[in-house]
Design a protein around this motif. Structure first.
Motif, PDB file in Angstrom:
ATOM      1  N   ARG A 102       0.771  -1.263   0.082  1.00  0.00           N
ATOM      2  CA  ARG A 102       0.110  -0.013   0.009  1.00  0.00           C
ATOM      3  C   ARG A 102       0.841   1.284  -0.183  1.00  0.00           C
ATOM      4  N   TYR A 103       0.103   2.316  -0.545  1.00  0.00           N
ATOM      5  CA  TYR A 103       0.959   3.605  -0.498  1.00  0.00           C
ATOM      6  C   TYR A 103       0.181   4.472   0.589  1.00  0.00           C
ATOM      7  N   VAL A 104       1.050   5.048   1.435  1.00  0.00           N
ATOM      8  CA  VAL A 104       0.451   5.811   2.298  1.00  0.00           C
ATOM      9  C   VAL A 104       1.266   7.198   2.513  1.00  0.00           C
ATOM     10  N   LEU A 105       0.625   8.252   1.939  1.00  0.00           N
ATOM     11  CA  LEU A 105       1.451   9.398   2.068  1.00  0.00           C
ATOM     12  C   LEU A 105       1.750   9.661   3.596  1.00  0.00           C
ATOM     13  N   GLY A 106       3.061  10.110   3.739  1.00  0.00           N
ATOM     14  CA  GLY A 106       3.542  10.526   5.175  1.00  0.00           C
ATOM     15  C   GLY A 106       3.724   9.294   6.127  1.00  0.00           C
ATOM     16  N   THR A 107       3.586   7.946   5.783  1.00  0.00           N
ATOM     17  CA  THR A 107       3.733   7.104   6.440  1.00  0.00           C
ATOM     18  C   THR A 107       5.166   6.798   7.121  1.00  0.00           C
ATOM     19  N   GLN A 108       5.495   6.253   8.369  1.00  0.00           N
ATOM     20  CA  GLN A 108       6.635   6.010   8.861  1.00  0.00           C
ATOM     21  C   GLN A 108       6.800   4.566   8.915  1.00  0.00           C
ATOM     22  N   ALA A 109       7.578   3.874   7.798  1.00  0.00           N
ATOM     23  CA  ALA A 109       7.700   2.709   7.766  1.00  0.00           C
ATOM     24  C   ALA A 109       8.821   2.132   8.934  1.00  0.00           C
ATOM     25  N   ASP A 110       8.538   1.026   9.510  1.00  0.00           N
ATOM     26  CA  ASP A 110       9.191   0.224  10.567  1.00  0.00           C
ATOM     27  C   ASP A 110      10.555  -0.185  10.082  1.00  0.00           C
ATOM     28  N   HIS A 111      11.650   0.355  10.050  1.00  0.00           N
ATOM     29  CA  HIS A 111      12.873  -0.013   9.525  1.00  0.00           C
ATOM     30  C   HIS A 111      13.369  -1.563  10.016  1.00  0.00           C
ATOM     31  N   ASN A 112      12.547  -1.780  11.034  1.00  0.00           N
ATOM     32  CA  ASN A 112      13.228  -3.195  11.830  1.00  0.00           C
ATOM     33  C   ASN A 112      12.091  -4.347  11.277  1.00  0.00           C
ATOM     34  N   ASN A 113      11.278  -3.879  10.421  1.00  0.00           N
ATOM     35  CA  ASN A 113      10.305  -5.221  10.011  1.00  0.00           C
ATOM     36  C   ASN A 113      10.520  -5.467   8.686  1.00  0.00           C
ATOM     37  N   PRO A 114      10.679  -6.819   8.525  1.00  0.00           N
ATOM     38  CA  PRO A 114      11.146  -7.251   6.910  1.00  0.00           C
ATOM     39  C   PRO A 114       9.749  -7.245   6.370  1.00  0.00           C
ATOM     40  N   ASP A 115       8.745  -7.290   7.030  1.00  0.00           N
ATOM     41  CA  ASP A 115       7.305  -7.605   6.325  1.00  0.00           C
ATOM     42  C   ASP A 115       6.660  -6.153   6.224  1.00  0.00           C
ATOM     43  N   GLU A 116       6.999  -5.208   6.206  1.00  0.00           N
ATOM     44  CA  GLU A 116       6.273  -3.960   6.253  1.00  0.00           C
ATOM     45  C   GLU A 116       5.598  -3.657   5.029  1.00  0.00           C
ATOM     46  N   ASP A 117       4.541  -3.209   5.078  1.00  0.00           N
ATOM     47  CA  ASP A 117       3.582  -3.267   3.688  1.00  0.00           C
ATOM     48  C   ASP A 117       2.871  -1.762   3.404  1.00  0.00           C
ATOM     49  N   GLU A 118       3.147  -0.660   3.988  1.00  0.00           N
ATOM     50  CA  GLU A 118       2.907   0.433   3.794  1.00  0.00           C
ATOM     51  C   GLU A 118       4.068   1.350   3.690  1.00  0.00           C
ATOM     52  N   PHE A 119       3.983   2.177   2.385  1.00  0.00           N
ATOM     53  CA  PHE A 119       5.302   3.094   2.253  1.00  0.00           C
ATOM     54  C   PHE A 119       4.563   4.287   1.326  1.00  0.00           C
ATOM     55  N   ASP A 120       5.298   5.426   1.478  1.00  0.00           N
ATOM     56  CA  ASP A 120       5.340   6.366   0.662  1.00  0.00           C
ATOM     57  C   ASP A 120       6.529   6.289  -0.274  1.00  0.00           C
ATOM     58  N   CYS A 121       6.810   7.402  -1.182  1.00  0.00           N
ATOM     59  CA  CYS A 121       8.010   7.131  -2.265  1.00  0.00           C
ATOM     60  C   CYS A 121       9.100   7.105  -1.521  1.00  0.00           C
ATOM     61  N   ALA A 122       9.355   8.120  -0.584  1.00  0.00           N
ATOM     62  CA  ALA A 122      10.603   8.078   0.328  1.00  0.00           C
ATOM     63  C   ALA A 122      11.018   7.111   1.367  1.00  0.00           C
ATOM     64  N   GLU A 123       9.902   6.706   1.794  1.00  0.00           N
ATOM     65  CA  GLU A 123      10.080   5.616   2.963  1.00  0.00           C
ATOM     66  C   GLU A 123      10.216   4.142   2.432  1.00  0.00           C
TER      67      GLU A 123
END
Length: 222
Positions: A102-123
């Protein structure tokens, strides 16, 4: 040429389901295993093709089928490379495995989570870098600055042919309101990027969308 097309969008049945199961086994999300070759399956096939540097069509052709079901396929560079070197190939593969997230503007991806599933372009980019042990900013304007201040700027045409290089769109370009960043697949045409809410993380096209590019400090490029 990649040979005969076996399966394409709109097809259905047992062989589509077989491909979907195989993609899922290899870490590419086809949007389910219902035997219906829809848009998410197209995107998962594109991501698989980009990972193994097969012509990116979204169709299952002879080359794609052979790589999917060959005895040596499935090596995950990002997970298995014992050298633990943060290379452009490993960086790109990590991002390609997030297709259909999923694309979520402004989200803060968990860098420790190998299964993260929400990002914006930079994250997407900062998360993949973090998974490789490389620190890189979490905001697109900061990523632009970090690349250029390190003396690692590139033209769009050069970045388009470097696998893992970044492509930047500065706010105002073609009427855009926000900065945006994508990853070049090195083909001269395609990207992997957290695109927007409609597309999520997807393989895209460079076209005339970007203003400049750059390398990521700390990533090893060939």
């Amino acid at each position: 040429m990649s040979g005969q097309v076996y399966l394409r969008q709109g097809n259905s049945g047992q062989h589509v389901q077989q491909v979907q199961h195989r993609l899922q086994e290899l870490g590419f999300n086809p949007g389910g295993t219902d035997g219906l070759y829809g848009a998410k399956t197209v995107e998962a096939v594109q991501a698989f093709q980009a990972t193994y540097q097969i012509h990116i069509s979204g169709h299952v052709d002879e080359a794609t089928w052979g790589m999917l079901f060959s005895s040596h396929e499935g090596h995950n560079i990002a997970a298995d490379d014992p050298s633990d070197v943060p290379t452009a190939d490993r960086f790109v593969e990590l991002c390609l495995h997030q297709v259909n997230d999923r694309y979520v503007l402004g989200t803060q991806a968990d860098h420790n989570n190998p299964d993260e599933d929400e990002f914006d372009c930079a994250e997407l980019i900062s998360w993949a870098c973090a998974r490789l042990g490389v620190e890189f900013p979490s905001y697109s304007v900061s990523q632009i600055d970090a690349s250029h201040h390190a003396g690692l700027g590139l033209s769009v045409s050069d970045a388009a042919h470097v696998r893992g290089a970044l492509l930047f769109r500065r706010a105002g370009h073609n009427g855009s309101q926000y900065n945006h960043v994508a990853i070049s697949l090195g083909t001269g045409e395609e990207t992997i990027e957290a695109m927007d809410r409609r597309h999520g993380v997807a393989v895209g096209h460079i076209g005339h969308r970007f203003t400049d590019g750059g390398y990521i400090p700390g990533i090893r490029y060939h």
